[in-house]
Design an enzyme around this catalytic site. Structure first.
Site, short mmCIF file in Angstrom:
data_model
loop_
_atom_site.label_atom_id
_atom_site.label_comp_id
_atom_site.label_asym_id
_atom_site.label_seq_id
_atom_site.Cartn_x
_atom_site.Cartn_y
_atom_site.Cartn_z
N ASP A 66 7.68 -31.56 -14.12
CA ASP A 66 7.92 -31.52 -12.68
C ASP A 66 9.15 -30.67 -12.40
O ASP A 66 9.41 -29.70 -13.12
CB ASP A 66 8.07 -32.94 -12.13
N HIS A 113 11.56 -33.94 -6.03
CA HIS A 113 10.16 -34.26 -6.35
C HIS A 113 10.04 -34.87 -7.74
O HIS A 113 9.39 -35.91 -7.93
CB HIS A 113 9.32 -32.99 -6.25
N SER A 123 0.86 -36.29 -5.44
CA SER A 123 1.99 -36.30 -6.36
C SER A 123 2.55 -37.70 -6.56
O SER A 123 3.03 -38.04 -7.64
CB SER A 123 3.13 -35.41 -5.82
#
Length: 775
Positions: A154, A223, A563
């Site tokens: 990620d 994220h 996600s």
């Protein structure tokens, strides 16, 4: 904070130096390519000399085409030497085409950019109740994922988050080979919880150097921190986002070890960097790899199957017994939008939980509308404010379309000052940024109006001013009121947290749908999991050049996307790995799929975002139910050789697959049909008259007698033979056949859906059945 900014400024200076050197190389060559040669014949424990020998062979191979070994060394920026055999290099297009013809090369793929697919959830999945772990919770069976290793590909990690504290944890398992490399200035500190942090940016530095914020694994976007803490974060009490979703933040496998592999920069992930991340995670000793990114659209055809780095990297992981979990994509609610559709990965769709953050709009005609927001300030409850449609408040240099999307700098301050501005949801502008645009133009509040494709799907955002989001039907009513009144007015109330919302879960509109245009023989997505308004850890990074109006910071954030759904399943697979270490990745995926739920909390069938009944193309086998998955009774297992046989049926040759398997596999003379892959779902994408499919079940529980029951899809005749399977011991496998036949008067209806269930009275092993009858 001052020292952090100083560090970031140093990092920026270092990047400029690196970029200057790399950009000079970029002028000499045209584009980065990955030259894929298959797998290495040696295992994980190969000596360093083997890796060095592999690197040297890559230099020789490329040098034979370039005419110089030194030119090859200059061009190659990654040499994959652990489990993937190949290299990444900056090459001329003609040289890449020449390499593709070489007999030792399986495929040459040009680099491309993949996109990131961007508390209450574990309670909602019955793993706890009111903060207490339930007696039959998978957490107890799996000791909360003790010592399982979850790797996250990620945007990196924010190591200071409380979710990654190692307080009370034992020493790192000796099998772990990873680390947290880097200079003193840029290293991310490891501990006994966060046991690895690496970064891979060579491809990104060549393709888009401005996107790279540092030679480090630190997460400056949030994220990666959010997804990693969702999969394996510690229990952190009193976590919230500005007071909302207050409670204990927790990951799926809270006692697991976690490792971050930063392969994404500024929301994009380059091909060669992704492959390097996969190779490193497998070699380092990860048990589960979580991947919350992918292509924006499905692959064009199966010929380009190995031109996609997640497909290729995850296959090597599966061969080595590592589970890979991927997000399905955020291109819903359209059909045929699902990505990451390879049969050796678990592909996750996004569903809602039973928690909302509602507020209320009061119109001048005394009509009340429900909205959704994380903004707690109000507009003085005793006052109504004038409203304006953003499309009618455009500055002369902006189009009405840009203004309707509330683009920054497009709203005319005299037209919006002191008013509630109605903006259109969507476009490329983040929703919170729309609010910033309204605020900077002097607006008093904002209403985000759904379009027709958004339907009833609304999301809560931490806006910078009083704001809300409304459904499409509410938006239609709002526009009618505004058109009918010479002076439309409204008020927006503060939002609140509401629990126990009925008809939950339902499918998120943004979640990508099947069927898979690339591989219609395999149902994708596989499973749905919570992906709407998920609270998890976040970065507290402050850019030294930040000029945005929103300077608020929180250790936790609420985000939505597939996600967020993906790491929920990564955490559950981590728990299964701890509780059932002998299971293969395919067995764990089967256990999750065959025990999933297809009903909401009222007992009704799960709904789609438009209010209609959802289908398997939206949720796969259903919504994940972790407690059942630890004891599924039976599983559909798949070996690596079966994946290779599937690839033979797709058209790959023995030569290709021999390289991939290290010379250990040859295609059968007549591969079985692709529909016969021993998958936990049954799909016939083009039924002509009739077809018989074969499946195999393995007993992973006690001896028992299982009987088949089924509901055939509409217009389909379906039979199962045999109808009874008797298992006398654990590990025993039994084969059965499913005959599917079309009813001639029911043809041409498109895809129809049914189910097959095997039960011993205690376990219910359910598989979705999907058929498209053509003749």
């Amino acid at each position: 904070m001052a020292s952090r900014r100083a560090l970031l400024l140093l990092a920026a200076a270092a990047i400029l130096c690196v970029c200057a050197a790399q950009c000079r190389l970029a002028h000499a060559w045209k584009r980065s390519y990955v030259v894929y040669l298959g797998a290495h014949p040696y295992g994980r424990d190969a000596p360093l000399e083997e890796h060095e020998r592999a690197t040297e062979s890559h230099h020789e191979l490329l040098g034979s085409v370039l005419g110089s070994k030194q030119l090859a060394k200059d061009a190659i920026f990654y040499s994959y030497t652990k489990n993937i055999n190949g290299f990444a290099a900056y090459l001329d297009e003609e040289v890449a085409a020449e390499m593709a013809k070489h007999p030792d090369v399986v495929t040459v793929m040009p680099s491309k950019m993949l996109k990131l697919h961007t508390t209450r959830s574990w309670d909602f999945m019955d793993m706890e109740k009111d903060g207490q772990v339930l007696p039959d919770s998978i957490w107890k069976h799996a000791n909360f994922g003790q010592n399982v290793i979850i790797a996250n590909l990620d945007s990196g990690v924010w190591p200071e988050s409380s979710s990654f504290s190692d307080e009370g944890m034992a020493e790192v398992p000796k099998r772990w080979r990873g680390s947290c490399p880097g200079s003193a200035k840029y290293a991310v500190p490891c501990n006994r919880k966060l046991i690895g942090a690496r970064y891979f940016n060579k491809d990104m530095l060549l393709s888009n150097p401005a996107a790279v914020d540092g030679n480090w694994a630190r997460d400056t976007e949030g994220h990666g921190t959010h997804t990693l803490s969702t999969a394996g974060g510690r229990f952190v009490p009193r976590a919230s986002l500005f007071g909302y979703a207050n409670g204990t933040a927790k990951g799926g496998a809270p006692r697991a070890r976690v490792a971050a592999y930063k392969v994404c920069w500024a929301g994009e992930c380059a091909t060669a960097d992704v492959l390097a991340g996969f190779e490193s995670a497998v070699h380092d000793g990860a048990d589960v790899i979580s991947v919350s990114f992918g292509q924006e659209a499905p692959l064009a055809d199966t010929k380009s199957f190995f031109h996609e780095p997640v497909t290729l990297g995850s296959l090597h992981a599966a061969i080595h017994g590592v589970s890979v979990v991927c997000s399905a994509g955020n291109s819903g609610p359209f059909d045929d939008t699902v990505v990451n559709g390879a049969p050796w990965v678990t592909t996750v769709a996004a569903s809602t939980v039973d928690r909302d953050f509602p507020n209320q709009i009061t119109l001048g005609n005394n009509i009340h509308m429900k909205g959704m927001s994380l903004e707690s300030s109000d507009l003085h409850s005793n006052k109504l404010f004038p409203m304006v449609n953003a499309s009618g408040a455009a500055l002369p240099n902006c189009s009405a379309e840009l203004a309707s999307n509330c683009a920054m700098g497009c709203l005319d301050p005299p037209k919006v000052k002191g008013k509630i501005v109605v903006c259109v949801r969507g476009g490329d502008i983040p929703r919170v940024m729309k609010g910033m645009a309204v605020l900077s133009a002097g607006g008093a509040g904002m209403i985000l109006a759904n379009g027709k494709m958004d339907g009833d799907d609304v999301e809560a955002d931490p806006h910078v001013l009083p704001a809300t989001m409304i459904t499409y039907s509410e938006a239609v009513s709002l526009y009618k009121y505004m058109a009918s009144s010479a002076y439309p007015v409204a008020n927006i109330s503060p939002s609140k947290t509401e629990l126990g919302v009925k008809n939950s879960p339902s499918m998120a509109a943004f979640s990508s749908r099947g069927p898979s245009g690339t591989l219609p023989f395999v149902l994708k997505p596989d499973i749905a999991a919570p992906g709407v308004d998920i609270l998890a850890a976040f970065t507290e990074y402050v850019s030294p050049t930040e000029v945005a109006a929103d300077k608020r910071r929180s250790e936790y954030a609420i985000l939505s996307g597939t996600s967020m759904a993906c790491p929920h399943v990564s955490g559950v697979i981590g728990l299964l790995k701890a509780a059932r270490p002998e299971w293969s990745p395919a067995a764990m995926r089967s256990a999750i799929m065959t025990t999933a739920r297809t009903q909401d909390n009222t007992g009704a069938p799960m709904r789609d975002s438009n209010g209609k009944e959802a289908t398997a193309f939206a949720y796969g086998a259903g919504n994940v139910h972790p407690n059942r998955a630890v004891d599924p009774g039976l599983v559909y297992d798949i070996t690596p050789d079966e994946y290779f046989t599937f690839l033979c049926a797709l058209g790959f040759t023995t030569k290709d697959l021999s390289r991939l398997s290290g010379g250990k596999f040859s295609c059968p003379a007549k591969p079985p049909p692709m529909e016969d892959l021993n998958y936990p779902s049954i799909v016939v994408p083009a039924l002509r008259h009739n077809m018989t499919l074969t499946r195999r079940l393995k007993n992973v529980g006690r001896p028992g007698t299982y009987r088949a029951s089924w509901r055939a899809p509409f217009g389909i005749n379906m039979t199962v033979d045999p109808k009874v399977l008797v298992f006398e011991k654990a590990g025993e496998e039994k084969e059965f056949k499913v005959n599917i036949a079309s009813q001639k008067d029911k043809l041409g209806r498109g895809y129809v859906f049914g189910k097959l269930v095997w039960s011993d009275g205690i376990h219910y092993v359910r598989s979705p059945v999907v058929v498209n009858a053509l003749g």
